[in-house]
Motif scaffolding. Structure first.
Motif, PDB file in Angstrom:
ATOM      1  N   ASP A 130      29.322  19.936   5.109  1.00 19.37           N
ATOM      2  CA  ASP A 130      30.725  20.115   4.723  1.00 19.37           C
ATOM      3  C   ASP A 130      30.874  21.470   4.018  1.00 19.37           C
ATOM      4  O   ASP A 130      31.271  21.533   2.853  1.00 19.37           O
ATOM      5  CB  ASP A 130      31.173  18.971   3.807  1.00 19.37           C
ATOM      6  N   PRO A 131      30.538  22.538   4.727  1.00 20.60           N
ATOM      7  CA  PRO A 131      30.398  23.846   4.072  1.00 20.60           C
ATOM      8  C   PRO A 131      31.728  24.427   3.590  1.00 20.60           C
ATOM      9  O   PRO A 131      32.775  24.099   4.143  1.00 20.60           O
ATOM     10  CB  PRO A 131      29.827  24.726   5.190  1.00 20.60           C
ATOM     11  N   GLY A 132      31.638  25.257   2.575  1.00 22.28           N
ATOM     12  CA  GLY A 132      32.828  25.968   2.111  1.00 22.28           C
ATOM     13  C   GLY A 132      33.218  27.048   3.104  1.00 22.28           C
ATOM     14  O   GLY A 132      34.395  27.324   3.320  1.00 22.28           O
ATOM     15  N   ILE A 181      37.026  38.203   1.931  1.00 24.25           N
ATOM     16  CA  ILE A 181      37.755  37.046   2.470  1.00 24.25           C
ATOM     17  C   ILE A 181      37.872  35.985   1.379  1.00 24.25           C
ATOM     18  O   ILE A 181      36.878  35.606   0.757  1.00 24.25           O
ATOM     19  CB  ILE A 181      37.040  36.500   3.720  1.00 24.25           C
ATOM     20  N   GLN A 182      39.085  35.546   1.153  1.00 22.94           N
ATOM     21  CA  GLN A 182      39.333  34.576   0.085  1.00 22.94           C
ATOM     22  C   GLN A 182      39.110  33.156   0.598  1.00 22.94           C
ATOM     23  O   GLN A 182      39.285  32.886   1.786  1.00 22.94           O
ATOM     24  CB  GLN A 182      40.776  34.715  -0.428  1.00 22.94           C
ATOM     25  N   PRO A 183      38.741  32.233  -0.307  1.00 27.14           N
ATOM     26  CA  PRO A 183      38.558  30.836   0.105  1.00 27.14           C
ATOM     27  C   PRO A 183      39.802  30.299   0.810  1.00 27.14           C
ATOM     28  O   PRO A 183      40.924  30.534   0.382  1.00 27.14           O
ATOM     29  CB  PRO A 183      38.325  30.112  -1.220  1.00 27.14           C
ATOM     30  N   GLY A 184      39.593  29.589   1.908  1.00 31.63           N
ATOM     31  CA  GLY A 184      40.688  28.959   2.635  1.00 31.63           C
ATOM     32  C   GLY A 184      41.266  29.798   3.758  1.00 31.63           C
ATOM     33  O   GLY A 184      42.068  29.302   4.547  1.00 31.63           O
ATOM     34  N   GLU A 185      40.847  31.064   3.862  1.00 29.99           N
ATOM     35  CA  GLU A 185      41.367  31.900   4.952  1.00 29.99           C
ATOM     36  C   GLU A 185      40.689  31.548   6.277  1.00 29.99           C
ATOM     37  O   GLU A 185      39.507  31.207   6.305  1.00 29.99           O
ATOM     38  CB  GLU A 185      41.093  33.385   4.660  1.00 29.99           C
ATOM     39  N   ALA A 230      35.102  35.341  -4.225  1.00 31.51           N
ATOM     40  CA  ALA A 230      35.526  35.445  -2.829  1.00 31.51           C
ATOM     41  C   ALA A 230      34.510  34.732  -1.945  1.00 31.51           C
ATOM     42  O   ALA A 230      33.324  34.731  -2.228  1.00 31.51           O
ATOM     43  CB  ALA A 230      35.636  36.908  -2.432  1.00 31.51           C
ATOM     44  N   ALA A 231      34.999  34.106  -0.875  1.00 33.58           N
ATOM     45  CA  ALA A 231      34.093  33.442   0.059  1.00 33.58           C
ATOM     46  C   ALA A 231      33.151  34.473   0.668  1.00 33.58           C
ATOM     47  O   ALA A 231      31.964  34.241   0.820  1.00 33.58           O
ATOM     48  CB  ALA A 231      34.882  32.726   1.147  1.00 33.58           C
ATOM     49  N   LEU A 234      28.273  35.886  -0.805  1.00 35.90           N
ATOM     50  CA  LEU A 234      29.065  34.748  -0.348  1.00 35.90           C
ATOM     51  C   LEU A 234      29.233  33.812  -1.540  1.00 35.90           C
ATOM     52  O   LEU A 234      28.246  33.356  -2.105  1.00 35.90           O
ATOM     53  CB  LEU A 234      28.357  34.016   0.788  1.00 35.90           C
ATOM     54  N   TYR A 235      30.459  33.560  -1.947  1.00 30.93           N
ATOM     55  CA  TYR A 235      30.734  32.774  -3.147  1.00 30.93           C
ATOM     56  C   TYR A 235      29.925  33.295  -4.340  1.00 30.93           C
ATOM     57  O   TYR A 235      29.412  32.524  -5.144  1.00 30.93           O
ATOM     58  CB  TYR A 235      30.423  31.292  -2.914  1.00 30.93           C
ATOM     59  N   GLY A 236      29.777  34.602  -4.399  1.00 29.81           N
ATOM     60  CA  GLY A 236      29.062  35.207  -5.517  1.00 29.81           C
ATOM     61  C   GLY A 236      27.553  35.094  -5.440  1.00 29.81           C
ATOM     62  O   GLY A 236      26.852  35.424  -6.383  1.00 29.81           O
ATOM     63  N   ARG A 237      27.033  34.596  -4.321  1.00 32.39           N
ATOM     64  CA  ARG A 237      25.586  34.439  -4.173  1.00 32.39           C
ATOM     65  C   ARG A 237      25.077  35.312  -3.035  1.00 32.39           C
ATOM     66  O   ARG A 237      25.847  35.771  -2.209  1.00 32.39           O
ATOM     67  CB  ARG A 237      25.239  32.998  -3.804  1.00 32.39           C
ATOM     68  N   SER A 238      23.746  35.430  -2.965  1.00 33.96           N
ATOM     69  CA  SER A 238      23.156  36.074  -1.797  1.00 33.96           C
ATOM     70  C   SER A 238      23.364  35.139  -0.606  1.00 33.96           C
ATOM     71  O   SER A 238      23.510  33.932  -0.788  1.00 33.96           O
ATOM     72  CB  SER A 238      21.657  36.290  -2.020  1.00 33.96           C
TER      73      SER A 238
END
Lengths: 273, 324
Positions: free
Chosen positions: B161-163, B42-46, B18-19, B78-82
């Motif tokens: 160009d962040p996700g 929040i899912q990517p692209g939302e 998840a984002a 965030l994206y599985g990271r801290s």
């Protein structure tokens, strides 16, 4: 003014999630270059770090061009009191330059720029490294500028004295970079140099930079203050007298104290921001 | 040292983390509770709007998402990271209200400076152009207007160009045209898969540009859904029809109906399920000329975040808090 659509050429059609971190925590020469350019653009910094030691030397030092520092008269190749003052002014210029470059973090915290940087990959340690290198650059300019003014004014001393004293003044000023960083992280104020300036002047007095310290109580007190060791070491190549171990202890101790203080407030700051 | 997405421990079914995955965030300042248990995925692209009155805890929540403030309790990934790691990898950027700018450099220098900090970044002129400030690139920052400085922050945020792009009141200080251009750029990037979270008090912006609205009050999420769902949740819709001889109690018995007003030949029904009411009126009665109107988001916003809202029991007399 409009916000344009991405150029079709070269703009990726989808957002890439495979990323890397920058090398050296974001430390790079472009960033450093702009940092130094900013310091140089600041007229107040230039006045206090480059102009002031030169002016002080011209006001105070030049009149002693022909006054012998040692038993050998200046005319017979002896050293002048002016040379002694020149080195002192170089030390003073370097310490003011370093303090202000370190203290710049106060301004950047007060304006929120350091918060903006927290949104980039820049590692806080790399940020400190940039401040230290820019302080060294500014300190070097102060030392070279003062020496150049001295040579033009007619101060003569052996080249090795210029080099060793200059190196001592320059590298020793790292103590004051630490002081600047310490105060910069302690006080979130835009005008941190306005109260650090007078403090530095008093410390310089105790360090014997403006005039040699008279033996007695004043020297006994001065030995514990931060500029004392630096002044002793920077002047040693000129006087030829070996500085005592106390000067080294003094400089190392103050470097540790200021650095530890800076590290402490820095850690508190990065926790909170 | 490329580390890809499979590192995540919390993943969605598709294998892409998840984002945003925030769990049980709590933060207080002294005795003032700013955020009181917010969980958000929040899912990517939302494109998500974070909506709430001043002092609701929006900025504090965003600060915690970005790792600028440490939560008293709860975790953020965030994206599985801290948060810090996600920012260091250029996956996340933000436009903050509080982010200061250097005054003694030019617009272009500011962007150049920031660009050097990323392992990969878009060309400086491209982001300046996208933010609409290419023509003032050589101006000193201190000579820029508030709106121009806001565009500069936006340009800086576009560099990697962040996700995930997080925006705190992003269009503050922009004029109408600037605002429209800004959202056009945001929507285009969302089409490329960028996740966007924005806090705003412009309700029409949330309504027009967000796929999803998260409504916050007093440090809690009080509603979470599409703009239509939020509107429905707060005030529902009004079904109006021309009819005579209706059975008021029968209408009141329809699930979701809040109130029924009968006038000479007009009926007005407030309901959270307008479909059921319309179906009843059309199939069981002689009602005709049916109109269904939804309440605008502003009414929903006020209803859900107002102090007299049933959503909280302890709302009486609560003033604005210092932190938002």
């Amino acid at each position: 003014m409009t916000i344009a659509a991405p150029e079709s050429s070269g703009h990726p059609t989808s957002v890439n999630l495979n990323r890397t971190v920058p090398p050296f925590g974001g430390f790079n020469l472009t960033f450093l270059g702009i940092e130094i350019k900013r310091r140089m653009r600041n007229r107040r910094t230039l006045v206090f770090t480059v102009a002031m030691p030169i002016v002080l030397f011209l006001l105070v030092g030049v009149q002693f061009l022909h006054t012998a520092l040692t038993a050998t008269p200046v005319a017979k190749g002896g050293l002048s009191v002016a040379a002694y003052i020149l080195i002192s002014m170089a030390v003073y210029g370097a310490m003011v330059a370093s303090t202000s470059a370190g203290g710049a973090v106060a301004v950047e915290r007060a304006t929120g720029w350091s918060r903006q940087l927290r949104l980039t990959p820049l590692n806080p340690i790399a940020y400190i490294a940039i401040k230290v290198v820019s302080a060294l650059t500014l300190g070097l300019i102060a030392v070279l500028g003062t020496f150049a003014a001295g040579i033009i004014a007619g101060v003569r001393m052996p080249v090795y004295v210029f080099i060793l004293s200059g190196l001592a003044a320059w590298l020793g000023s790292l103590v004051f970079t630490s002081l600047g960083l310490f105060i910069g992280y302690l006080v979130p104020s835009e005008n941190v140099m306005q109260f650090l300036g007078p403090i530095l002047a008093i410390l310089a007095l105790f360090g014997g930079l403006f005039s040699p310290l008279p033996a007695g109580t004043l020297t006994d007190i001065a030995k514990w203050t931060p500029v004392y060791g630096l002044g002793e070491i920077a002047r040693a190549p000129l006087t030829g007298q070996a500085f005592d171990g106390w000067a080294v202890v003094n400089i190392v101790a103050w470097l540790l104290i200021f650095s530890a203080g800076a590290a402490l407030v820095f850690r508190r700051d990065t926790k909170r921001v | 040292m490329t580390q890809n997405q499979t590192l995540s421990s919390r993943q969605t079914g598709a294998g892409i983390p998840a984002a945003v995955d925030a769990v049980g965030l709590v933060k207080s300042y002294g005795t003032v509770s700013a955020v009181d248990g917010i969980s958000l995925r929040i899912q990517p692209g939302e494109v998500v709007a974070f909506l709430g009155p001043n002092g609701a805890g929006k900025t504090t929540t965003i600060d915690m998402l970005l790792g600028l403030t440490r939560p008293d309790r709860g975790t953020v990934s965030l994206y599985g990271r801290s948060p810090r790691s996600a920012i260091a990898h250029g996956l996340v950027s933000a436009v903050m209200q509080t982010g200061g700018l250097l005054q003694d450099v030019t617009v272009r220098e500011t962007v150049q400076l920031t660009a050097t900090l990323f392992a990969d970044s878009r060309p400086v002129d491209e982001v300046l152009s996208r933010a609409g400030i290419l023509d003032i690139a050589d101006r000193l920052v201190k000579k820029c207007s508030g709106g121009q400085q806001q565009r500069l922050r936006f340009a800086m945020a576009l560099l990697s160009d962040p996700g995930l792009l997080i925006l705190d009141e992003p269009t503050t200080g922009m004029d109408v045209e600037g605002r429209r251009d800004f959202w056009k750029a945001i929507r285009e990037d969302a089409g490329r898969g960028r996740t966007v979270i924005f806090a705003t008090h412009y309700l029409d912006e949330a309504d027009a540009y967000a796929d999803r609205i998260v409504l916050v009050r007093q440090g809690r999420i009080v509603a979470d859904g599409t703009a239509a769902e939020i509107k429905n949740l707060a005030a529902g819709r009004t079904v109006r029809a021309t009819a005579v001889g209706l059975d008021e109690s029968a209408i009141l018995a329809i699930p979701g109906v809040d109130s029924v007003e009968l006038h000479s030949d007009t009926v007005r029904v407030r309901t959270t399920d307008s479909d059921l009411v319309a179906r009843y009126l059309l199939t069981e009665t002689s009602a005709h000329d049916i109109e269904i109107t939804s309440h605008n988001l502003e009414e929903a916003f006020i209803a859900l975040t107002g102090d007299d809202s049933p959503a909280t029991a302890s709302a009486a007399g609560t003033g604005k808090k210092n932190r938002s």
